[in-house]
Design an enzyme around this catalytic site. Structure first.
Site, short mmCIF file in Angstrom:
data_model
loop_
_atom_site.label_atom_id
_atom_site.label_comp_id
_atom_site.label_asym_id
_atom_site.label_seq_id
_atom_site.Cartn_x
_atom_site.Cartn_y
_atom_site.Cartn_z
N HIS A 1 40.22 44.34 35.40
CA HIS A 1 40.61 45.12 36.59
C HIS A 1 40.99 46.52 36.16
O HIS A 1 41.50 46.71 35.06
CB HIS A 1 41.80 44.45 37.29
CG HIS A 1 41.98 44.93 38.69
ND1 HIS A 1 42.71 46.05 39.00
CD2 HIS A 1 41.49 44.45 39.85
CE1 HIS A 1 42.66 46.23 40.31
NE2 HIS A 1 41.93 45.28 40.85
N GLU B 1 38.75 37.72 42.26
CA GLU B 1 37.45 37.16 42.63
C GLU B 1 37.20 35.75 42.11
O GLU B 1 36.42 35.01 42.68
CB GLU B 1 36.34 38.11 42.17
CG GLU B 1 36.43 39.52 42.73
CD GLU B 1 36.13 39.60 44.22
OE1 GLU B 1 36.54 38.70 44.96
OE2 GLU B 1 35.50 40.59 44.61
N1 ACO Z 1 33.62 41.05 31.01
C1 ACO Z 1 33.31 41.59 29.81
N2 ACO Z 1 33.70 42.83 29.42
C2 ACO Z 1 34.46 43.52 30.30
C3 ACO Z 1 34.84 43.00 31.53
C4 ACO Z 1 34.40 41.72 31.89
N3 ACO Z 1 34.69 41.18 33.06
N4 ACO Z 1 35.59 43.93 32.18
C5 ACO Z 1 35.66 44.98 31.37
N5 ACO Z 1 34.98 44.74 30.22
C6 ACO Z 1 34.84 45.63 29.08
C7 ACO Z 1 33.77 46.68 29.39
O1 ACO Z 1 32.49 46.27 29.00
C8 ACO Z 1 34.26 47.86 28.58
O2 ACO Z 1 33.85 47.71 27.25
P1 ACO Z 1 33.36 49.00 26.39
O3 ACO Z 1 34.59 49.88 26.31
O4 ACO Z 1 32.95 48.43 25.08
O5 ACO Z 1 32.24 49.61 27.17
C9 ACO Z 1 35.79 47.72 28.61
O6 ACO Z 1 36.06 46.34 28.89
C10 ACO Z 1 36.43 48.55 29.70
O7 ACO Z 1 35.67 48.41 30.88
P2 ACO Z 1 35.64 49.49 32.04
O8 ACO Z 1 34.40 49.29 32.84
O9 ACO Z 1 35.92 50.85 31.51
O10 ACO Z 1 36.92 49.07 32.84
P3 ACO Z 1 37.21 49.39 34.33
O11 ACO Z 1 38.65 49.48 34.49
O12 ACO Z 1 36.43 50.56 34.80
O13 ACO Z 1 36.57 48.09 35.01
C11 ACO Z 1 36.10 46.29 36.36
C12 ACO Z 1 37.17 47.28 35.92
C13 ACO Z 1 34.91 47.07 36.96
C14 ACO Z 1 36.67 45.38 37.41
C15 ACO Z 1 35.62 45.47 35.14
O14 ACO Z 1 36.70 44.78 34.54
C16 ACO Z 1 34.50 44.50 35.48
O15 ACO Z 1 33.34 44.90 35.50
N6 ACO Z 1 34.83 43.20 35.81
C17 ACO Z 1 33.82 42.26 36.21
C18 ACO Z 1 33.47 42.45 37.69
C19 ACO Z 1 34.58 41.97 38.62
O16 ACO Z 1 35.15 40.90 38.43
N7 ACO Z 1 34.84 42.78 39.65
C20 ACO Z 1 35.86 42.48 40.65
C21 ACO Z 1 37.10 43.30 40.41
S1 ACO Z 1 38.39 42.91 41.59
C22 ACO Z 1 37.88 43.71 43.00
O17 ACO Z 1 37.24 44.73 42.98
C23 ACO Z 1 38.22 43.11 44.24
#
Ligand code: ACO
Length: 356
Positions: free
Chosen positions: A243, A298
């Site tokens: 998140h 989620e």
């Molecule tokens: N699985 C694997 N790796 C992840 C995940 C995940 N669920 N979430 C983040 N990471 C990793 C990313 O790949 C990234 O790695 P890197 O630095 O090597 O590229 C690092 O963690 C940071 O990720 P960001 O995208 O910069 O983090 P951000 O805060 O922007 O992302 C997000 C938040 C989009 C929710 C992300 O955690 C994600 O994609 N989760 C999966 C999708 C999801 O469950 N979305 C629902 C969120 S809740 C809502 O919106 C209601």
């Protein structure tokens, strides 16, 4: 510049506060624990909208039921072209046909729209006729009935808890999109359509459908580790985890897990999902040691909506049924005091060549 606008403050709001370090959510001065499973969706909408509409009735249940009936008249616009779209695209197309405006009647129709249109689309795609709303029922019970179910009280309460739990959540991507559009004074309908469009993406409200694919792909708890490790090795993200704001467990996950338990069905599926969740958290810790990735809303959304027999393709529509209350509240708040939202960009392209 802040990548992804992380940590940028773009609004002052009375709607909700997301404490990402402590894992706490406050909605208009009340903690999520105090609202989820204790207040109805209509009551929480009333709480969110309080002070932002003139002559807001003390009880929104009747006006929202009447709005469901009004919106149902528009279901006749549902043709085969609309039914060929995904449920969220079909629901958005039907919502776009409603008239725009900034008044309470428009707001109530927009709040009723995702409920009425999603039920009609899901039934239409299964070759079944739409079911008209029953204005004597609460919103959650009527949604299940319009889908063709005969919900018991526990199921209606579980859906009500879900709608309350996702009703508002700070300046998330879809709420920000809604506020940007509201700031141009385009109208509540336009703001809600912006919200639906932003919600649709898999990094935001589109995550729960693929969670069912993940659970089905894993099949049994003994396959969890190899499946998860292979997904991460491919560079996939694990839906339902991580998140932007929470660095600890999303408090909404446990609110929804509680609602599933209270339904008292599908205990085996819940146990399996908990085993998958434990494996994911353990593996993510080793995979990203410098980033605290925990369960988000989620993961248990997927299990709850699956238990209520919503098709996974319509999960995001159900999210929109709840979040529309927040989008409208934020749009009204933006209109009440905010200026046009218009940030700056830094030009990094080529400059024109000087004339010879
Ligand atoms: N699985 C694997 N790796 C992840 C995940 C995940 N669920 N979430 C983040 N990471 C990793 C990313 O790949 C990234 O790695 P890197 O630095 O090597 O590229 C690092 O963690 C940071 O990720 P960001 O995208 O910069 O983090 P951000 O805060 O922007 O992302 C997000 C938040 C989009 C929710 C992300 O955690 C994600 O994609 N989760 C999966 C999708 C999801 O469950 N979305 C629902 C969120 S809740 C809502 O919106 C209601």
């Amino acid at each position: 510049m802040s990548d992804g606008l992380e940590d940028v403050v773009a609004a002052h709001t009375v709607m909700s506060d997301v404490d990402g370090a402590a894992g706490r959510l406050i909605i208009r001065g009340r903690s999520l624990d105090d609202l989820a499973g204790r207040a109805t969706f209509e009551e929480v909408t009333r709480l969110l909208w309080d002070g932002f509409f003139d002559h807001l009735p003390a009880d929104l249940a009747g006006p929202l039921a009447a709005a469901r009936a009004e919106v149902f008249a528009e279901v006749s616009a549902m043709d085969t072209g609309i039914l060929a779209l995904s449920p969220i695209e079909a629901m958005r197309a039907l919502t776009a046909r409603l008239s725009d405006g900034d008044d309470l009647a428009t707001a109530l129709r927009l709040l009723a729209a995702p409920a009425v249109f999603t039920a009609a689309v899901v039934r239409g795609q299964a070759g079944e006729a739409p079911i008209a709303p029953d204005t004597s029922l609460g919103h959650a019970a009527d949604i299940l009935r319009m889908l063709g179910k005969a919900p018991n009280q526990a199921e209606s309460e579980a859906l009500d808890t879900y709608l309350v739990t996702v009703s508002d959540h700070g300046l998330n991507a879809s709420t920000f999109a809604a506020r940007v559009v509201a700031s141009t004074r385009a109208g509540l309908g336009s703001a809600v359509l912006a919200g639906i469009s932003a919600l649709k993406g898999p990094l935001h409200g589109g995550a729960p459908g693929p969670i069912i694919d993940m659970l089905d792909g894993i099949g049994g708890a003994e396959n969890a580790r190899p499946w998860i490790e292979a997904a991460l090795a491919r560079g996939d993200r694990l839906m339902g985890f991580g998140h932007r704001v929470y660095r600890v467990r999303d408090p909404r996950a446990d609110a929804l897990k509680g609602a599933i338990r209270r339904m008292g069905t599908r205990a085996g599926r819940l146990e399996f999902a908990e085993a998958v969740e434990r494996a994911v958290l353990e593996i993510l810790k080793a995979h990203k040691p410098d980033r605290s990735l925990d369960t988000n809303v989620e993961f248990y959304t997927a299990l709850l909506l699956e238990a209520l027999a919503f098709p996974p393709s319509a999960f995001t529509c159900v999210f929109a049924m709840g979040r529309t209350a927040g989008w409208i509240a934020h749009a009204r708040e933006q209109l009440a005091g905010g200026r046009l939202i218009r940030p700056q960009s830094v030009y990094v392209g080529p400059t024109p060549r000087a004339a010879a």
